[in-house]
Design a protein around this motif. Structure first.
Motif, PDB file in Angstrom:
ATOM      1  N   ALA A 164       0.809  -1.221   0.000  1.00 55.07           N
ATOM      2  CA  ALA A 164       0.000   0.000   0.000  1.00 55.07           C
ATOM      3  C   ALA A 164       0.842   1.271   0.000  1.00 55.07           C
ATOM      4  CB  ALA A 164      -0.967   0.006   1.187  1.00 55.07           C
ATOM      5  N   GLN A 165       1.795   1.312  -0.904  1.00 59.29           N
ATOM      6  CA  GLN A 165       2.604   2.526  -1.024  1.00 59.29           C
ATOM      7  C   GLN A 165       1.817   3.580  -1.781  1.00 59.29           C
ATOM      8  OE1 GLN A 165       6.603   1.884  -2.251  1.00 59.29           O
ATOM      9  NE2 GLN A 165       6.708  -0.095  -1.235  1.00 59.29           N
ATOM     10  N   LYS A 166       2.062   4.806  -1.472  1.00 56.97           N
ATOM     11  CA  LYS A 166       1.349   5.922  -2.100  1.00 56.97           C
ATOM     12  C   LYS A 166       2.300   6.657  -3.045  1.00 56.97           C
ATOM     13  CE  LYS A 166      -1.919   6.359   1.598  1.00 56.97           C
ATOM     14  NZ  LYS A 166      -1.625   5.727   2.803  1.00 56.97           N
ATOM     15  N   ALA A 167       2.699   5.974  -4.080  1.00 58.11           N
ATOM     16  CA  ALA A 167       3.669   6.523  -5.012  1.00 58.11           C
ATOM     17  C   ALA A 167       3.149   7.762  -5.733  1.00 58.11           C
ATOM     18  CB  ALA A 167       4.071   5.461  -6.030  1.00 58.11           C
ATOM     19  N   ALA A 168       1.872   7.799  -6.025  1.00 64.10           N
ATOM     20  CA  ALA A 168       1.305   8.941  -6.761  1.00 64.10           C
ATOM     21  C   ALA A 168       1.473  10.240  -5.988  1.00 64.10           C
ATOM     22  CB  ALA A 168      -0.163   8.691  -7.065  1.00 64.10           C
ATOM     23  N   SER A 169       1.402  10.167  -4.669  1.00 64.60           N
ATOM     24  CA  SER A 169       1.556  11.392  -3.879  1.00 64.60           C
ATOM     25  C   SER A 169       2.972  11.950  -3.978  1.00 64.60           C
ATOM     26  CB  SER A 169       1.191  11.137  -2.417  1.00 64.60           C
ATOM     27  OG  SER A 169       2.082  10.211  -1.835  1.00 64.60           O
ATOM     28  N   LEU A 170       3.922  11.105  -4.378  1.00 63.71           N
ATOM     29  CA  LEU A 170       5.300  11.544  -4.582  1.00 63.71           C
ATOM     30  C   LEU A 170       5.613  11.735  -6.062  1.00 63.71           C
ATOM     31  CD1 LEU A 170       6.964   9.076  -2.075  1.00 63.71           C
ATOM     32  CD2 LEU A 170       6.644  11.515  -1.761  1.00 63.71           C
ATOM     33  N   GLN A 171       4.576  11.669  -6.887  1.00 60.74           N
ATOM     34  CA  GLN A 171       4.702  11.775  -8.338  1.00 60.74           C
ATOM     35  C   GLN A 171       5.646  10.709  -8.887  1.00 60.74           C
ATOM     36  OE1 GLN A 171       5.694  15.871  -9.108  1.00 60.74           O
ATOM     37  NE2 GLN A 171       3.643  16.562  -8.610  1.00 60.74           N
ATOM     38  N   GLN A 172       5.496   9.505  -8.379  1.00 65.27           N
ATOM     39  CA  GLN A 172       6.273   8.358  -8.815  1.00 65.27           C
ATOM     40  C   GLN A 172       5.322   7.281  -9.315  1.00 65.27           C
ATOM     41  OE1 GLN A 172       9.723   8.038  -8.654  1.00 65.27           O
ATOM     42  NE2 GLN A 172       9.859  10.131  -7.908  1.00 65.27           N
ATOM     43  N   LYS A 173       5.845   6.350 -10.075  1.00 65.03           N
ATOM     44  CA  LYS A 173       5.053   5.222 -10.535  1.00 65.03           C
ATOM     45  C   LYS A 173       5.128   4.117  -9.491  1.00 65.03           C
ATOM     46  CE  LYS A 173       4.204   2.235 -14.438  1.00 65.03           C
ATOM     47  NZ  LYS A 173       4.670   1.743 -15.713  1.00 65.03           N
ATOM     48  N   ASP A 174       3.998   3.510  -9.197  1.00 61.86           N
ATOM     49  CA  ASP A 174       3.917   2.439  -8.208  1.00 61.86           C
ATOM     50  C   ASP A 174       4.609   1.184  -8.744  1.00 61.86           C
ATOM     51  OD1 ASP A 174       3.237   0.704  -6.189  1.00 61.86           O
ATOM     52  OD2 ASP A 174       1.095   1.106  -6.291  1.00 61.86           O
ATOM     53  N   LEU A 175       5.473   0.576  -7.924  1.00 63.42           N
ATOM     54  CA  LEU A 175       6.210  -0.617  -8.329  1.00 63.42           C
ATOM     55  C   LEU A 175       5.516  -1.909  -7.915  1.00 63.42           C
ATOM     56  CD1 LEU A 175       9.855   0.460  -7.398  1.00 63.42           C
ATOM     57  CD2 LEU A 175       8.705   0.635  -9.599  1.00 63.42           C
ATOM     58  N   THR A 176       4.372  -1.805  -7.254  1.00 63.83           N
ATOM     59  CA  THR A 176       3.702  -2.987  -6.721  1.00 63.83           C
ATOM     60  C   THR A 176       3.398  -4.013  -7.813  1.00 63.83           C
ATOM     61  OG1 THR A 176       2.735  -1.637  -4.982  1.00 63.83           O
ATOM     62  CG2 THR A 176       1.743  -3.777  -5.348  1.00 63.83           C
ATOM     63  N   ALA A 177       2.900  -3.588  -8.948  1.00 69.11           N
ATOM     64  CA  ALA A 177       2.558  -4.515 -10.031  1.00 69.11           C
ATOM     65  C   ALA A 177       3.803  -5.237 -10.528  1.00 69.11           C
ATOM     66  CB  ALA A 177       1.870  -3.772 -11.170  1.00 69.11           C
ATOM     67  N   ASN A 178       4.921  -4.523 -10.626  1.00 71.68           N
ATOM     68  CA  ASN A 178       6.166  -5.152 -11.071  1.00 71.68           C
ATOM     69  C   ASN A 178       6.626  -6.212 -10.070  1.00 71.68           C
ATOM     70  OD1 ASN A 178       5.870  -2.595 -12.417  1.00 71.68           O
ATOM     71  ND2 ASN A 178       7.928  -2.863 -13.193  1.00 71.68           N
ATOM     72  N   LEU A 179       6.516  -5.894  -8.785  1.00 73.19           N
ATOM     73  CA  LEU A 179       6.903  -6.856  -7.755  1.00 73.19           C
ATOM     74  C   LEU A 179       6.024  -8.103  -7.812  1.00 73.19           C
ATOM     75  CD1 LEU A 179       7.578  -4.439  -4.796  1.00 73.19           C
ATOM     76  CD2 LEU A 179       9.232  -6.053  -5.741  1.00 73.19           C
ATOM     77  N   GLN A 180       4.735  -7.900  -8.006  1.00 72.95           N
ATOM     78  CA  GLN A 180       3.815  -9.037  -8.078  1.00 72.95           C
ATOM     79  C   GLN A 180       4.068  -9.886  -9.328  1.00 72.95           C
ATOM     80  OE1 GLN A 180       1.963  -9.794  -5.511  1.00 72.95           O
ATOM     81  NE2 GLN A 180       2.468  -7.919  -4.439  1.00 72.95           N
ATOM     82  N   ALA A 181       4.590  -9.279 -10.385  1.00 71.32           N
ATOM     83  CA  ALA A 181       4.845 -10.002 -11.633  1.00 71.32           C
ATOM     84  C   ALA A 181       6.107 -10.861 -11.575  1.00 71.32           C
ATOM     85  CB  ALA A 181       4.958  -9.017 -12.786  1.00 71.32           C
ATOM     86  N   LEU A 182       6.949 -10.654 -10.593  1.00 72.51           N
ATOM     87  CA  LEU A 182       8.196 -11.421 -10.515  1.00 72.51           C
ATOM     88  C   LEU A 182       7.957 -12.922 -10.578  1.00 72.51           C
ATOM     89  CD1 LEU A 182      10.175  -9.372  -7.830  1.00 72.51           C
ATOM     90  CD2 LEU A 182      10.716  -9.577 -10.272  1.00 72.51           C
ATOM     91  N   ALA A 183       6.994 -13.417  -9.819  1.00 74.91           N
ATOM     92  CA  ALA A 183       6.716 -14.858  -9.804  1.00 74.91           C
ATOM     93  C   ALA A 183       6.282 -15.364 -11.178  1.00 74.91           C
ATOM     94  CB  ALA A 183       5.658 -15.183  -8.763  1.00 74.91           C
ATOM     95  N   LEU A 184       5.551 -14.543 -11.934  1.00 76.22           N
ATOM     96  CA  LEU A 184       5.118 -14.936 -13.276  1.00 76.22           C
ATOM     97  C   LEU A 184       6.295 -15.107 -14.225  1.00 76.22           C
ATOM     98  CD1 LEU A 184       2.069 -12.522 -13.642  1.00 76.22           C
ATOM     99  CD2 LEU A 184       2.012 -14.973 -13.129  1.00 76.22           C
ATOM    100  N   PHE A 185       7.407 -14.420 -13.920  1.00 74.91           N
ATOM    101  CA  PHE A 185       8.600 -14.497 -14.748  1.00 74.91           C
ATOM    102  C   PHE A 185       9.631 -15.465 -14.162  1.00 74.91           C
ATOM    103  CE2 PHE A 185       6.580 -10.798 -16.367  1.00 74.91           C
ATOM    104  CZ  PHE A 185       7.013 -10.659 -17.679  1.00 74.91           C
ATOM    105  N   GLY A 186       9.240 -16.248 -13.165  1.00 78.57           N
ATOM    106  CA  GLY A 186      10.129 -17.251 -12.590  1.00 78.57           C
ATOM    107  C   GLY A 186      11.078 -16.736 -11.533  1.00 78.57           C
ATOM    108  N   VAL A 187      10.905 -15.494 -11.105  1.00 78.91           N
ATOM    109  CA  VAL A 187      11.764 -14.937 -10.054  1.00 78.91           C
ATOM    110  C   VAL A 187      11.015 -15.116  -8.738  1.00 78.91           C
ATOM    111  CG1 VAL A 187      13.013 -12.906  -9.234  1.00 78.91           C
ATOM    112  CG2 VAL A 187      12.700 -13.265 -11.694  1.00 78.91           C
ATOM    113  N   GLU A 188      11.287 -16.223  -8.072  1.00 75.71           N
ATOM    114  CA  GLU A 188      10.548 -16.558  -6.865  1.00 75.71           C
ATOM    115  C   GLU A 188      11.410 -16.504  -5.604  1.00 75.71           C
ATOM    116  OE1 GLU A 188       8.769 -20.311  -7.777  1.00 75.71           O
ATOM    117  OE2 GLU A 188       7.372 -19.414  -9.214  1.00 75.71           O
TER     118      GLU A 188
END
Length: 119
Positions: A51-75
């Motif tokens: 639950a990071q609030k990246a938008a409030s810092l004008q940044q892109k949220d990395l949560t989706a990238n972190l969740q995608a790691l397992a889909l790419f075999g990075v477990e």
């Protein structure tokens, strides 16, 4: 056989491009079935905080990238117990889940990989 790669993330997700670059390397390597593990040290453990609030810092949220790691075999995700404790973070609240390692286990983890990249 492909060499194993450990990516050490030391930057908070909002402190510059290092966090995003580490995730990009992991996702790209995972797409090519390279054996990749990620270690979150120092302020890098903040990347695992939900639950990071990246938008409030004008940044892109990395949560989706972190969740995608397992889909790419990075477990294989690891976090420094000391870094979590120093920053007042609970190991049980990490997302995605990472194995917590003490200093001795960190040393062993680094030694068992053929290549190490620190960002």
């Amino acid at each position: 056989m492909a060499k194993s790669l450990l990516i050490v993330c030391r930057q908070a997700p909002w402190s510059g491009p290092g966090a995003r670059e580490a995730l990009d390397i992991a996702l790209a390597g995972g797409a090519f079935d390279l054996p990749i593990a990620m270690l979150f040290l120092d302020d890098g453990v903040f990347q695992l905080q939900p639950a990071q609030k990246a938008a409030s810092l004008q940044q892109k949220d990395l949560t989706a990238n972190l969740q995608a790691l397992a889909l790419f075999g990075v477990e294989s995700l690891y976090a420094s117990s000391r870094s979590l404790e120093e920053r007042g973070l609970s190991a049980t609240a990490l997302s995605p889940t990472a194995e917590n390692l003490d200093d001795a286990a960190l040393t062993a983890l680094i030694a068992q990989h053929d290549q190490v990249i620190t960002l």
